[in-house]
Design a protein around this motif. Structure first.
Motif, PDB file in Angstrom:
ATOM      1  N   ASN A 292      -2.380   3.683   1.606  1.00  0.00           N
ATOM      2  CA  ASN A 292      -3.247   4.549   2.419  1.00  0.00           C
ATOM      3  C   ASN A 292      -4.033   5.552   1.576  1.00  0.00           C
ATOM      4  O   ASN A 292      -4.758   6.379   2.120  1.00  0.00           O
ATOM      5  CB  ASN A 292      -2.408   5.305   3.455  1.00  0.00           C
ATOM      6  N   GLY A 293      -3.846   5.509   0.257  1.00  0.00           N
ATOM      7  CA  GLY A 293      -4.581   6.407  -0.637  1.00  0.00           C
ATOM      8  C   GLY A 293      -4.048   7.827  -0.672  1.00  0.00           C
ATOM      9  O   GLY A 293      -4.725   8.734  -1.144  1.00  0.00           O
ATOM     10  N   ASP A 294      -2.843   8.041  -0.188  1.00  0.00           N
ATOM     11  CA  ASP A 294      -2.249   9.376  -0.145  1.00  0.00           C
ATOM     12  C   ASP A 294      -1.374   9.607  -1.381  1.00  0.00           C
ATOM     13  O   ASP A 294      -0.149   9.507  -1.330  1.00  0.00           O
ATOM     14  CB  ASP A 294      -1.430   9.536   1.137  1.00  0.00           C
TER      15      ASP A 294
ATOM     16  N   ALA B 130      -0.268   0.828 -10.358  1.00  0.00           N
ATOM     17  CA  ALA B 130       0.568   1.819  -9.661  1.00  0.00           C
ATOM     18  C   ALA B 130       1.494   1.110  -8.672  1.00  0.00           C
ATOM     19  O   ALA B 130       2.686   1.436  -8.580  1.00  0.00           O
ATOM     20  CB  ALA B 130      -0.300   2.841  -8.948  1.00  0.00           C
ATOM     21  N   GLU B 131       0.963   0.139  -7.961  1.00  0.00           N
ATOM     22  CA  GLU B 131       1.777  -0.624  -7.001  1.00  0.00           C
ATOM     23  C   GLU B 131       2.882  -1.401  -7.719  1.00  0.00           C
ATOM     24  O   GLU B 131       4.030  -1.430  -7.272  1.00  0.00           O
ATOM     25  CB  GLU B 131       0.878  -1.581  -6.216  1.00  0.00           C
ATOM     26  N   ILE B 132       2.546  -2.006  -8.846  1.00  0.00           N
ATOM     27  CA  ILE B 132       3.546  -2.744  -9.626  1.00  0.00           C
ATOM     28  C   ILE B 132       4.636  -1.784 -10.108  1.00  0.00           C
ATOM     29  O   ILE B 132       5.829  -2.100 -10.032  1.00  0.00           O
ATOM     30  CB  ILE B 132       2.889  -3.481 -10.815  1.00  0.00           C
TER      31      ILE B 132
ATOM     32  N   ILE C 185       1.145   7.101 -13.475  1.00  0.00           N
ATOM     33  CA  ILE C 185       0.078   6.142 -13.152  1.00  0.00           C
ATOM     34  C   ILE C 185      -0.631   6.545 -11.864  1.00  0.00           C
ATOM     35  O   ILE C 185      -1.855   6.502 -11.767  1.00  0.00           O
ATOM     36  CB  ILE C 185       0.646   4.711 -13.069  1.00  0.00           C
ATOM     37  N   THR C 186       0.148   6.976 -10.877  1.00  0.00           N
ATOM     38  CA  THR C 186      -0.453   7.395  -9.612  1.00  0.00           C
ATOM     39  C   THR C 186      -1.346   8.614  -9.799  1.00  0.00           C
ATOM     40  O   THR C 186      -2.414   8.710  -9.197  1.00  0.00           O
ATOM     41  CB  THR C 186       0.660   7.709  -8.574  1.00  0.00           C
ATOM     42  N   LYS C 187      -0.946   9.533 -10.667  1.00  0.00           N
ATOM     43  CA  LYS C 187      -1.757  10.730 -10.927  1.00  0.00           C
ATOM     44  C   LYS C 187      -3.104  10.363 -11.550  1.00  0.00           C
ATOM     45  O   LYS C 187      -4.077  11.084 -11.389  1.00  0.00           O
ATOM     46  CB  LYS C 187      -1.004  11.708 -11.809  1.00  0.00           C
ATOM     47  N   LEU C 188      -3.169   9.243 -12.252  1.00  0.00           N
ATOM     48  CA  LEU C 188      -4.436   8.793 -12.827  1.00  0.00           C
ATOM     49  C   LEU C 188      -5.433   8.371 -11.762  1.00  0.00           C
ATOM     50  O   LEU C 188      -6.630   8.296 -12.005  1.00  0.00           O
ATOM     51  CB  LEU C 188      -4.197   7.653 -13.812  1.00  0.00           C
TER      52      LEU C 188
ATOM     53  N   GLN D  97       9.932   2.743  -0.791  1.00  0.00           N
ATOM     54  CA  GLN D  97       9.204   1.862   0.124  1.00  0.00           C
ATOM     55  C   GLN D  97       8.127   2.642   0.878  1.00  0.00           C
ATOM     56  O   GLN D  97       7.009   2.155   1.056  1.00  0.00           O
ATOM     57  CB  GLN D  97      10.180   1.180   1.081  1.00  0.00           C
ATOM     58  N   ASP D  98       8.455   3.858   1.298  1.00  0.00           N
ATOM     59  CA  ASP D  98       7.469   4.706   1.967  1.00  0.00           C
ATOM     60  C   ASP D  98       6.335   5.088   1.012  1.00  0.00           C
ATOM     61  O   ASP D  98       5.183   5.228   1.422  1.00  0.00           O
ATOM     62  CB  ASP D  98       8.124   5.972   2.528  1.00  0.00           C
ATOM     63  N   SER D  99       6.660   5.251  -0.280  1.00  0.00           N
ATOM     64  CA  SER D  99       5.632   5.617  -1.257  1.00  0.00           C
ATOM     65  C   SER D  99       4.622   4.480  -1.439  1.00  0.00           C
ATOM     66  O   SER D  99       3.439   4.737  -1.668  1.00  0.00           O
ATOM     67  CB  SER D  99       6.252   6.012  -2.603  1.00  0.00           C
ATOM     68  N   LYS D 100       5.077   3.235  -1.317  1.00  0.00           N
ATOM     69  CA  LYS D 100       4.154   2.099  -1.424  1.00  0.00           C
ATOM     70  C   LYS D 100       3.164   2.107  -0.261  1.00  0.00           C
ATOM     71  O   LYS D 100       1.984   1.817  -0.431  1.00  0.00           O
ATOM     72  CB  LYS D 100       4.930   0.784  -1.498  1.00  0.00           C
TER      73      LYS D 100
END
Length: 191
Positions: A132-134, A72-74, A186-189, A124-127
């Motif tokens: 933070n797991g949000d 997800a970060e990538i 990916i984040t939803k997973l 950038q804010d989303s990273k």
């Protein structure tokens, strides 16, 4: 007999609920088949499998991870980098002499500059939100970045020009939206 019924209800109901929870969690996670790695399994959950697979594999560390959060970060990093590259493209288009001579085109490009600057900030804010797991905030910010790119493209809809500014940016916006869509999936997973 009544105590046996109460015992069964107290024991069976929590076990049944626990099994349902485990099944629900497993349904959202990527499942591996023989010979399949995390990138392939994850990309099967996106709308743009080819873009997901090729973009993630362009980052060598993606093939070595077993952590979905790393993927997800990538994906967010790839979206951010592509937005920055698109912003550079907008700057190059602005410096073109035909853009400087066409007020409407110049304004469209200036709007795109603002929109992609905002998109980069949102990504950038989303990273940070991901760290933070949000995941809900990640969803909101990535969706906003996608909206920023759409707003850029909308500015060109009324432009009647023989230049291919709108075509060039439309193609970049499409790919950017696909990258962002994959990052969202990916984040939803993770949830």
């Amino acid at each position: 007999m009544a105590s046996w019924k109460v015992f069964n209800q107290c024991l069976l109901l929590p076990m049944l609920l626990m099994n349902c929870f485990v099944l629900l969690v497993q349904c959202g996670r990527p499942h591996y088949t023989e010979g399949e790695d995390l990138v392939t399994a994850t990309c099967k959950h996106t709308l743009h499998f080819q873009v997901c697979n090729s973009s993630l594999r362009s980052v060598p560390s993606s093939s070595n991870t077993s952590d979905l959060r790393v993927l997800a970060e990538i994906a967010l990093n790839l979206s951010t980098a592509y937005a920055a590259d698109t912003l550079t493209c907008v700057h190059e288009l602005q410096s073109n002499s035909s853009a400087a001579n066409n007020i409407y085109l110049f304004r469209c490009l200036r709007d795109c500059e603002e929109e992609f600057s905002e998109a980069i900030e949102n990504l950038q804010d989303s990273k940070e939100a991901l760290a933070n797991g949000d995941c809900d905030r990640v969803d909101t910010l990535v969706s906003a970045a996608m909206s920023d790119a759409e707003t850029c493209e909308d500015g060109f809809k009324d432009l009647q020009s023989e230049d291919n500014y709108s075509t060039s940016l439309a193609e970049r916006n499409r790919y950017f939206s696909e990258l962002c869509s994959n990052a969202l999936a990916i984040t939803k997973l993770l949830v």
